[in-house]
Design a protein around this motif. Sequence first.
Motif, mmCIF file in Angstrom:
data_model
loop_
_atom_site.group_PDB
_atom_site.id
_atom_site.type_symbol
_atom_site.label_atom_id
_atom_site.label_comp_id
_atom_site.label_asym_id
_atom_site.label_seq_id
_atom_site.Cartn_x
_atom_site.Cartn_y
_atom_site.Cartn_z
ATOM 1 N N ASP A 89 0.822 -1.203 0.000
ATOM 2 C CA ASP A 89 0.000 0.000 0.000
ATOM 3 C C ASP A 89 0.862 1.261 0.000
ATOM 4 O O ASP A 89 0.504 2.274 -0.609
ATOM 5 C CB ASP A 89 -0.923 0.005 1.222
ATOM 6 N N ALA A 90 2.015 1.158 0.664
ATOM 7 C CA ALA A 90 2.889 2.327 0.769
ATOM 8 C C ALA A 90 3.729 2.539 -0.493
ATOM 9 O O ALA A 90 3.929 3.673 -0.933
ATOM 10 C CB ALA A 90 3.817 2.176 1.972
ATOM 11 N N ARG A 91 4.206 1.445 -1.091
ATOM 12 C CA ARG A 91 5.171 1.558 -2.173
ATOM 13 C C ARG A 91 4.706 0.922 -3.477
ATOM 14 O O ARG A 91 5.426 0.973 -4.470
ATOM 15 C CB ARG A 91 6.494 0.916 -1.750
ATOM 16 N N GLY A 92 3.542 0.296 -3.449
ATOM 17 C CA GLY A 92 3.056 -0.378 -4.633
ATOM 18 C C GLY A 92 3.647 -1.766 -4.774
ATOM 19 O O GLY A 92 4.525 -2.177 -4.003
ATOM 20 N N VAL A 93 3.181 -2.490 -5.764
ATOM 21 C CA VAL A 93 3.667 -3.843 -6.012
ATOM 22 C C VAL A 93 5.163 -3.834 -6.308
ATOM 23 O O VAL A 93 5.915 -4.682 -5.826
ATOM 24 C CB VAL A 93 2.884 -4.481 -7.179
ATOM 25 N N SER A 117 13.088 -7.703 9.378
ATOM 26 C CA SER A 117 13.629 -8.567 10.424
ATOM 27 C C SER A 117 12.498 -9.067 11.319
ATOM 28 O O SER A 117 11.335 -8.680 11.164
ATOM 29 C CB SER A 117 14.638 -7.792 11.267
ATOM 30 N N ALA A 118 12.849 -9.919 12.281
ATOM 31 C CA ALA A 118 11.859 -10.392 13.244
ATOM 32 C C ALA A 118 11.273 -9.217 14.020
ATOM 33 O O ALA A 118 10.076 -9.194 14.336
ATOM 34 C CB ALA A 118 12.500 -11.402 14.191
ATOM 35 N N THR A 119 12.096 -8.219 14.319
ATOM 36 C CA THR A 119 11.608 -7.028 15.020
ATOM 37 C C THR A 119 10.622 -6.255 14.155
ATOM 38 O O THR A 119 9.614 -5.736 14.654
ATOM 39 C CB THR A 119 12.786 -6.120 15.409
ATOM 40 N N ASP A 120 10.881 -6.193 12.871
ATOM 41 C CA ASP A 120 9.967 -5.491 11.960
ATOM 42 C C ASP A 120 8.599 -6.157 11.919
ATOM 43 O O ASP A 120 7.578 -5.481 11.728
ATOM 44 C CB ASP A 120 10.553 -5.443 10.547
ATOM 45 N N LEU A 121 8.560 -7.481 12.096
ATOM 46 C CA LEU A 121 7.281 -8.173 12.115
ATOM 47 C C LEU A 121 6.422 -7.747 13.298
ATOM 48 O O LEU A 121 5.198 -7.856 13.253
ATOM 49 C CB LEU A 121 7.482 -9.690 12.149
ATOM 50 N N GLY A 150 5.112 0.424 11.170
ATOM 51 C CA GLY A 150 6.341 1.191 11.320
ATOM 52 C C GLY A 150 7.330 0.882 10.216
ATOM 53 O O GLY A 150 7.985 1.778 9.683
ATOM 54 N N PHE A 151 7.437 -0.401 9.862
ATOM 55 C CA PHE A 151 8.350 -0.772 8.779
ATOM 56 C C PHE A 151 7.884 -0.152 7.463
ATOM 57 O O PHE A 151 8.689 0.362 6.685
ATOM 58 C CB PHE A 151 8.427 -2.286 8.645
ATOM 59 N N ALA A 152 6.584 -0.193 7.201
ATOM 60 C CA ALA A 152 6.056 0.380 5.963
ATOM 61 C C ALA A 152 6.283 1.882 5.918
ATOM 62 O O ALA A 152 6.609 2.441 4.864
ATOM 63 C CB ALA A 152 4.575 0.061 5.827
ATOM 64 N N GLU A 160 7.918 5.914 3.533
ATOM 65 C CA GLU A 160 7.610 7.251 4.027
ATOM 66 C C GLU A 160 6.098 7.479 4.007
ATOM 67 O O GLU A 160 5.601 8.491 3.521
ATOM 68 C CB GLU A 160 8.328 8.320 3.192
ATOM 69 N N LEU A 161 5.403 6.482 4.566
ATOM 70 C CA LEU A 161 3.948 6.548 4.608
ATOM 71 C C LEU A 161 3.517 7.278 5.863
ATOM 72 O O LEU A 161 4.048 7.043 6.948
ATOM 73 C CB LEU A 161 3.368 5.132 4.599
ATOM 74 N N ALA A 162 2.548 8.146 5.745
ATOM 75 C CA ALA A 162 2.132 8.967 6.872
ATOM 76 C C ALA A 162 1.233 8.209 7.841
ATOM 77 O O ALA A 162 1.436 8.238 9.046
ATOM 78 C CB ALA A 162 1.402 10.214 6.375
ATOM 79 N N ASP A 163 0.245 7.537 7.310
ATOM 80 C CA ASP A 163 -0.707 6.894 8.209
ATOM 81 C C ASP A 163 -1.364 5.710 7.511
ATOM 82 O O ASP A 163 -1.775 5.822 6.363
ATOM 83 C CB ASP A 163 -1.795 7.902 8.621
ATOM 84 N N ILE A 164 -1.452 4.590 8.211
ATOM 85 C CA ILE A 164 -2.073 3.383 7.669
ATOM 86 C C ILE A 164 -2.975 2.763 8.723
ATOM 87 O O ILE A 164 -2.615 2.692 9.895
ATOM 88 C CB ILE A 164 -1.012 2.333 7.262
#
Length: 446
Positions: A370-374, A389-393, A398-400, A405-409
């Motif tokens: 959604d943030a960067r497209g396919v 990473s496991a932390t990103d999961l 936050g990772f997205a 550089e997505l503002a809100d999801i």
Amino acid sequence: MSDEPDNPFKGTPFEAMFQQFSGAAGAGGAPDLNAIFAQVQQLLSGSTDGKPVNWDLAKDIARKTVSAAGDRSVTPTDSDRVADAVRLAEHWLDPVTTLPEATTTSAAWSRAEWVENTLPVWQTVVDPVAEHVAGAMGGALPAEAQALAGPMAGMLRQLGGSIFGAQVGQGLGELAGEVVSSSDIGLPLGPAGQAVLLPDNVAKFAEGLELTDEDVRLYLALRECAHQRLFAGVPWLRQHLFAAVADYAAGIEVDSGKIEAAMADVDMQNPEALQEALAGGLFEPEDSEQQKAALVRLETALALVEGWVDDVVREATRERMPAAVQLAETVRRRRAAGGPAEQTFATLVGLQLRPRRLRDAANLWAAVRDARGVDGRDELWSHPDLLPSATDLDDPIGFAQHAGELADIDITDFLPPEEAAEDAADETAGETPKDDEGNEEGNAGK
């Protein structure tokens, strides 16, 4: 160690084994080598060729297990149905991923054919673990014992390879009755470029779903073809997964005291008793910090593979297959619960074949898309250092945001309707959403 030269295993985990082969002279009597070789021969159906697992025995037992459970030969109709499903699946996948079509052929396999065709990859998975277990067991013998044991030490290694082979064969035979495709467990087990379904297991998967055979077959073909695209389009991924297994194996430590205690109660003249001891975790490695870190890497990689496939297939079916929501949830629950064969391998080599963070990974890939497209989502597979990473999961949003550089999801935007409703209901009730295994979302695996 004892000064008795006729008992080189005194004070070692193999003392009980030695005593059961002692001659009729009573305590301190010389071992009856003829009896030793006769009993060992019962467990040897072929040479291990210097390898830690007797794979000839493993294949034989796997095929017998499959045959005993029932296995029919595939028909031309089976093959035609799989080929039709694969062709349509590839057409549906083209708009939802930048990774190109990778299947050059399709196949319908029987369970026995699954065993035969995936065995080379299982050797890659299991051999490093078995090798280190065998080395750790050999290290439990003092140097004096190793020198005095002579040919018996080599025979013990071959015996261990046969026991390992018997257990692997049993596990593979059971797993052959559960998997629906060549990539069902997230590892590339089949030949590259070949999309494979197991018709009898697909029918078993569909039981109780009240869906058409065509929908079930097409959905599973979509998953299989998506796996094929990923492993073909990301050349380093296969080695990345197997390297995590090798890293796990390198940290294996065996509790020699546990072996010593267990061996005292095992009848060495009863091959089934030996197999039961192994299945019960007799040689199960102790967890080390190195192993734990390697397992986290492996589980994370498997979750990212399955999560990406989930997101791609969800997009491919969003406007075309209403039944896909139910099928996706069935796949997730099936993977989360695991099966008896998966537990066999977990006991044997300490490796879980199912990713624990599948739902988190699927949410992360959806957020990135959604943030960067396919294009942006699939570009993350261009190098292993770019992968979450496991932390990103723990924080897919936050990772997205960082990646795109997505503002809100709103995370519910990326969930199937029934999951979004469940999460919303949990929040209304003041509860923290749970993952597939009942852990709180964002905390599992921490």
